[in-house]
Design a protein around this motif. Structure first.
Motif, PDB file in Angstrom:
ATOM      1  N   PRO A   1      -4.355  -1.183 -16.197  1.00 22.92           N
ATOM      2  CA  PRO A   1      -5.259  -0.761 -17.274  1.00 22.92           C
ATOM      3  C   PRO A   1      -5.057   0.710 -17.635  1.00 22.92           C
ATOM      4  CG  PRO A   1      -6.462  -0.940 -15.199  1.00 22.92           C
ATOM      5  CD  PRO A   1      -5.041  -1.345 -14.907  1.00 22.92           C
TER       6      PRO A   1
ATOM      7  N   THR B   1      -3.325  -4.257  -6.449  1.00 25.44           N
ATOM      8  CA  THR B   1      -4.516  -3.863  -7.200  1.00 25.44           C
ATOM      9  C   THR B   1      -5.691  -3.676  -6.229  1.00 25.44           C
ATOM     10  OG1 THR B   1      -4.839  -6.222  -7.520  1.00 25.44           O
ATOM     11  CG2 THR B   1      -3.803  -5.028  -9.319  1.00 25.44           C
ATOM     12  N   PRO B   2      -6.823  -3.145  -6.708  1.00 24.05           N
ATOM     13  CA  PRO B   2      -7.977  -3.001  -5.800  1.00 24.05           C
ATOM     14  C   PRO B   2      -8.330  -4.334  -5.139  1.00 24.05           C
ATOM     15  CG  PRO B   2      -8.357  -1.796  -7.835  1.00 24.05           C
ATOM     16  CD  PRO B   2      -7.085  -2.568  -8.041  1.00 24.05           C
ATOM     17  N   THR B   3      -8.718  -4.246  -3.875  1.00 27.44           N
ATOM     18  CA  THR B   3      -8.950  -5.445  -3.061  1.00 27.44           C
ATOM     19  C   THR B   3      -9.942  -6.406  -3.713  1.00 27.44           C
ATOM     20  OG1 THR B   3      -8.412  -4.186  -1.086  1.00 27.44           O
ATOM     21  CG2 THR B   3      -9.716  -6.175  -0.769  1.00 27.44           C
TER      22      THR B   3
ATOM     23  N   HIS C   1      -5.359  -4.984   9.601  1.00 33.66           N
ATOM     24  CA  HIS C   1      -3.986  -5.069  10.119  1.00 33.66           C
ATOM     25  C   HIS C   1      -4.003  -5.345  11.631  1.00 33.66           C
ATOM     26  CE1 HIS C   1      -1.613  -3.648   6.695  1.00 33.66           C
ATOM     27  NE2 HIS C   1      -2.431  -2.643   6.510  1.00 33.66           N
TER      28      HIS C   1
ATOM     29  N   PHE D   1       0.894   6.223   6.724  1.00 35.51           N
ATOM     30  CA  PHE D   1       1.297   4.837   7.040  1.00 35.51           C
ATOM     31  C   PHE D   1       2.620   4.484   6.375  1.00 35.51           C
ATOM     32  CE2 PHE D   1       0.696   2.686   3.011  1.00 35.51           C
ATOM     33  CZ  PHE D   1      -0.181   3.531   2.325  1.00 35.51           C
TER      34      PHE D   1
ATOM     35  N   HIS E   1      -8.227  -9.111  -5.738  1.00 40.32           N
ATOM     36  CA  HIS E   1      -7.116  -9.918  -5.198  1.00 40.32           C
ATOM     37  C   HIS E   1      -7.284 -11.426  -5.394  1.00 40.32           C
ATOM     38  CE1 HIS E   1      -5.640  -6.608  -2.157  1.00 40.32           C
ATOM     39  NE2 HIS E   1      -5.535  -6.250  -3.413  1.00 40.32           N
TER      40      HIS E   1
ATOM     41  N   LEU F   1      -0.076   0.132 -10.115  1.00 43.04           N
ATOM     42  CA  LEU F   1       0.976   1.130  -9.857  1.00 43.04           C
ATOM     43  C   LEU F   1       0.332   2.400  -9.318  1.00 43.04           C
ATOM     44  CD1 LEU F   1       3.036   0.315 -12.998  1.00 43.04           C
ATOM     45  CD2 LEU F   1       3.966   0.306 -10.682  1.00 43.04           C
ATOM     46  N   GLY F   2      -0.561   2.193  -8.339  1.00 39.17           N
ATOM     47  CA  GLY F   2      -1.230   3.326  -7.705  1.00 39.17           C
ATOM     48  C   GLY F   2      -0.431   3.790  -6.498  1.00 39.17           C
ATOM     49  N   ARG F   3      -1.194   4.218  -5.477  1.00 38.04           N
ATOM     50  CA  ARG F   3      -0.602   4.800  -4.271  1.00 38.04           C
ATOM     51  C   ARG F   3       0.485   3.897  -3.682  1.00 38.04           C
ATOM     52  NH1 ARG F   3      -3.761   5.741   1.219  1.00 38.04           N
ATOM     53  NH2 ARG F   3      -4.467   3.643   0.745  1.00 38.04           N
ATOM     54  N   LEU F   4       0.161   2.630  -3.456  1.00 36.89           N
ATOM     55  CA  LEU F   4       1.144   1.734  -2.833  1.00 36.89           C
ATOM     56  C   LEU F   4       1.985   0.984  -3.863  1.00 36.89           C
ATOM     57  CD1 LEU F   4       2.284   0.612  -0.227  1.00 36.89           C
ATOM     58  CD2 LEU F   4       0.522  -1.147  -0.265  1.00 36.89           C
TER      59      LEU F   4
ATOM     60  N   GLU G   1      -1.445  -7.845  -1.874  1.00 35.62           N
ATOM     61  CA  GLU G   1      -1.676  -6.899  -0.779  1.00 35.62           C
ATOM     62  C   GLU G   1      -2.862  -7.347   0.079  1.00 35.62           C
ATOM     63  OE1 GLU G   1      -0.745  -4.710   1.126  1.00 35.62           O
ATOM     64  OE2 GLU G   1       1.185  -4.336   0.216  1.00 35.62           O
ATOM     65  N   LYS G   2      -2.917  -6.827   1.282  1.00 34.94           N
ATOM     66  CA  LYS G   2      -4.030  -7.111   2.188  1.00 34.94           C
ATOM     67  C   LYS G   2      -5.250  -6.299   1.800  1.00 34.94           C
ATOM     68  CE  LYS G   2      -4.988  -3.793   4.111  1.00 34.94           C
ATOM     69  NZ  LYS G   2      -5.369  -2.405   3.676  1.00 34.94           N
TER      70      LYS G   2
ATOM     71  N   GLN H   1      -7.142 -12.627  -9.147  1.00 34.01           N
ATOM     72  CA  GLN H   1      -5.795 -12.409  -9.715  1.00 34.01           C
ATOM     73  C   GLN H   1      -4.767 -13.350  -9.072  1.00 34.01           C
ATOM     74  OE1 GLN H   1      -5.018  -8.166  -9.444  1.00 34.01           O
ATOM     75  NE2 GLN H   1      -6.032  -7.795 -11.408  1.00 34.01           N
TER      76      GLN H   1
ATOM     77  N   GLU I   1       0.183   4.778 -16.247  1.00 35.66           N
ATOM     78  CA  GLU I   1       0.935   3.991 -15.253  1.00 35.66           C
ATOM     79  C   GLU I   1       1.954   3.091 -15.943  1.00 35.66           C
ATOM     80  OE1 GLU I   1      -1.932   2.094 -12.697  1.00 35.66           O
ATOM     81  OE2 GLU I   1      -2.551   3.990 -11.807  1.00 35.66           O
TER      82      GLU I   1
HETATM   83  P1  NAI Z   1      -4.823   2.584  -5.859  1.00 38.45           P
HETATM   84  O1  NAI Z   1      -6.231   2.748  -6.295  1.00 38.45           O
HETATM   85  O2  NAI Z   1      -3.984   3.777  -5.652  1.00 38.45           O
HETATM   86  O3  NAI Z   1      -4.067   1.614  -6.889  1.00 38.45           O
HETATM   87  C1  NAI Z   1      -4.685   0.512  -7.516  1.00 38.45           C
HETATM   88  C2  NAI Z   1      -3.911   0.193  -8.771  1.00 38.45           C
HETATM   89  O4  NAI Z   1      -4.441  -0.982  -9.386  1.00 38.45           O
HETATM   90  C3  NAI Z   1      -3.960   1.294  -9.823  1.00 38.45           C
HETATM   91  O5  NAI Z   1      -2.660   1.431 -10.333  1.00 38.45           O
HETATM   92  C4  NAI Z   1      -4.885   0.728 -10.907  1.00 38.45           C
HETATM   93  O6  NAI Z   1      -4.605   1.234 -12.181  1.00 38.45           O
HETATM   94  C5  NAI Z   1      -4.531  -0.742 -10.795  1.00 38.45           C
HETATM   95  N1  NAI Z   1      -5.535  -1.645 -11.359  1.00 38.45           N
HETATM   96  C6  NAI Z   1      -6.878  -1.518 -11.357  1.00 38.45           C
HETATM   97  N2  NAI Z   1      -7.444  -2.576 -11.988  1.00 38.45           N
HETATM   98  C7  NAI Z   1      -6.426  -3.381 -12.387  1.00 38.45           C
HETATM   99  C8  NAI Z   1      -6.361  -4.607 -13.083  1.00 38.45           C
HETATM  100  N3  NAI Z   1      -7.474  -5.248 -13.494  1.00 38.45           N
HETATM  101  N4  NAI Z   1      -5.147  -5.161 -13.324  1.00 38.45           N
HETATM  102  C9  NAI Z   1      -4.032  -4.543 -12.913  1.00 38.45           C
HETATM  103  N5  NAI Z   1      -4.016  -3.365 -12.262  1.00 38.45           N
HETATM  104  C10 NAI Z   1      -5.209  -2.788 -11.989  1.00 38.45           C
HETATM  105  O7  NAI Z   1      -4.893   1.718  -4.515  1.00 38.45           O
HETATM  106  P2  NAI Z   1      -3.767   1.512  -3.385  1.00 38.45           P
HETATM  107  O8  NAI Z   1      -3.996   2.455  -2.276  1.00 38.45           O
HETATM  108  O9  NAI Z   1      -2.418   1.446  -4.008  1.00 38.45           O
HETATM  109  O10 NAI Z   1      -4.202   0.078  -2.815  1.00 38.45           O
HETATM  110  C11 NAI Z   1      -3.982  -1.102  -3.561  1.00 38.45           C
HETATM  111  C12 NAI Z   1      -4.070  -2.298  -2.604  1.00 38.45           C
HETATM  112  O11 NAI Z   1      -3.049  -2.147  -1.616  1.00 38.45           O
HETATM  113  C13 NAI Z   1      -5.400  -2.415  -1.862  1.00 38.45           C
HETATM  114  O12 NAI Z   1      -5.765  -3.764  -1.803  1.00 38.45           O
HETATM  115  C14 NAI Z   1      -5.094  -1.918  -0.449  1.00 38.45           C
HETATM  116  O13 NAI Z   1      -5.861  -2.575   0.554  1.00 38.45           O
HETATM  117  C15 NAI Z   1      -3.617  -2.268  -0.318  1.00 38.45           C
HETATM  118  N6  NAI Z   1      -2.913  -1.360   0.593  1.00 38.45           N
HETATM  119  C16 NAI Z   1      -2.171  -1.902   1.601  1.00 38.45           C
HETATM  120  C17 NAI Z   1      -1.536  -1.107   2.514  1.00 38.45           C
HETATM  121  C18 NAI Z   1      -0.745  -1.722   3.608  1.00 38.45           C
HETATM  122  O14 NAI Z   1      -0.547  -1.085   4.638  1.00 38.45           O
HETATM  123  N7  NAI Z   1      -0.247  -2.928   3.443  1.00 38.45           N
HETATM  124  C19 NAI Z   1      -1.632   0.359   2.438  1.00 38.45           C
HETATM  125  C20 NAI Z   1      -2.360   0.845   1.285  1.00 38.45           C
HETATM  126  C21 NAI Z   1      -2.991  -0.001   0.405  1.00 38.45           C
END
Ligand code: NAI
Length: 346
Positions: A43, A82-84, A190, A292, A87, A17-20, A104-105, A90, A47
């Motif tokens: 974690p 979640t962090p790439t 992308h 974006f 992926h 539940l981060g940025r995206l 997510e990608k 999970q 969030e």
């Molecule tokens: P972020 O760092 O803001 O969010 C990551 C989230 O994952 C956080 O809420 C964190 O607490 C959670 N997390 C960490 N470890 C975890 C676990 N073991 N289990 C469950 N949750 C966990 O990162 P952001 O920017 O939201 O990016 C996340 C993914 O989305 C990345 O893979 C990124 O490549 C992708 N993304 C895709 C975009 C698109 O255009 N399609 C744009 C931005 C991000």
């Protein structure tokens, strides 16, 4: 697991539940039909509190532990934001737990991890496994692909595509860089997927990349750059040129040009935030897109609609896990080239 009856809502759990992730959660909770957001995993306690407060998720479906989350019997499908670096594992855990998966990608940061996901997905053909290449759902890119399919630019042979973000002086992406795979895996993936889509999925042969750090020296610690350029050669003569930047001063600019034997197509040039143009002696101005998410807001919504429809058995996906694997394979060759300074085989 069989798709739910069409009358029943798809019950979704979101991890991350981060940025995206927050944006996806909002779409699932408030604006996507035939779906119910019933569980969340993170974690970070704050969030999970947000998931309860904003999205009304019941305490028994708030999970700090991912294994407990995927085993939650209340959910049919998971959305992984979640962090790439997480992926692949999970996605596999969720597929094995009988859930549909939206991840997510990029799918993973190496080919072996992508192949592991493809192998497990093949063992669960009744479950949907989809990667979030959001631009595939953008109406303009879809129209462009239809035009190409209809032969309106002849034979497409060259794609020039860029993903350029507004500079973030706080450097969020510098902290993000160790798990993102670098600028090409994070941003250009992308454009790589788009190029394959627009060029008819040719086999990639060779990549050459270069880059520079204009504003964020912290990226050097993980071999990354804040401005990167790449050329990819495909079998049959098609070529693609990619540019990715983290440092535009004014706003976000994603643009793509497809060049064919009988015409060209341009997507996204001159994108404005709204439809207002201000004219004065100082010039003609429109507001630029900040990020974006604003550029692809509609596409993010349509992407969830397609995922839900696929899980409910109403629609087949055209975007495959193999596409995601190829995007990773090409992104890795580009990243290797950035580091070696030499052309690298894909
Ligand atoms: P972020 O760092 O803001 O969010 C990551 C989230 O994952 C956080 O809420 C964190 O607490 C959670 N997390 C960490 N470890 C975890 C676990 N073991 N289990 C469950 N949750 C966990 O990162 P952001 O920017 O939201 O990016 C996340 C993914 O989305 C990345 O893979 C990124 O490549 C992708 N993304 C895709 C975009 C698109 O255009 N399609 C744009 C931005 C991000």
């Amino acid at each position: 697991m069989s798709p739910p009856a069409s009358a029943a809502k798809l019950r979704v759990g979101i991890a991350g539940l981060g940025r995206l992730g927050r944006r996806h959660a909002e779409a699932l909770a408030f604006s996507t039909r035939h779906v119910e957001l019933v569980a969340a995993c993170s974690p970070v306690a704050a969030e999970l509190e947000l998931a309860a407060a904003e999205f009304g998720i019941a305490p028994e479906h708030l999970h700090a532990d991912f294994a407990a989350f995927v085993d939650d019997p209340a959910i049919d499908a998971v959305v992984l934001v979640t962090p790439t670096s997480l992926h692949a594992d999970q996605s596999i855990a969720a597929l094995r737990a009988g859930k549909h998966v939206f991840v997510e990608k990029p799918l993973a940061l190496n080919v072996e991890d992508c192949e592991r996901v493809l192998a497990v997905a093949a063992e669960h053909p009744q479950q949907v496994a989809m990667v979030g290449f959001v631009r595939r759902f953008d109406p303009s890119y879809r129209r462009a692909a239809e035009d190409i399919e209809a032969g309106r630019i002849g034979r497409p042979f060259l794609v020039r595509s860029q993903t350029c973000d507004r500079n973030d002086p706080q450097g969020f992406f510098v902290r993000f860089a160790p798990t993102s795979g670098g600028i090409f895996m994070d941003c250009s993936v992308h454009d790589i997927d788009l190029a394959r889509w627009m060029l008819g999925r040719p086999k990639a042969l060779r990549a050459f990349a270069s880059g520079t750090i204009a504003l964020h020296p912290g990226l050097a610690d993980c071999g990354d750059v804040d401005n990167g350029l790449a050329i990819v050669e495909f079998e049959g003569g098609a070529r693609a040129v990619f540019y990715a930047s983290r440092t535009l001063p004014h706003g976000h600019e994603t643009t793509t040009e497809v060049i064919g034997t009988e015409g060209t197509l341009q997507v996204g040039f001159g994108a404005a935030r709204d439809r207002i143009e201000r004219r004065s002696a100082a010039g003609v101005h429109h507001e630029v897109l900040p990020d974006f998410f604003e550029r692809f807001r509609e596409a993010f919504a349509l992407e969830m609609v397609d995922f839900v429809a696929a899980c409910r058995g109403e629609r087949a996906l055209t975007l495959t896990l193999s596409d995601a694997l190829e995007a990773t394979r090409i992104g890795l060759a580009i990243t290797r080239s950035l580091r070696s300074g030499l052309p690298e085989a894909v």
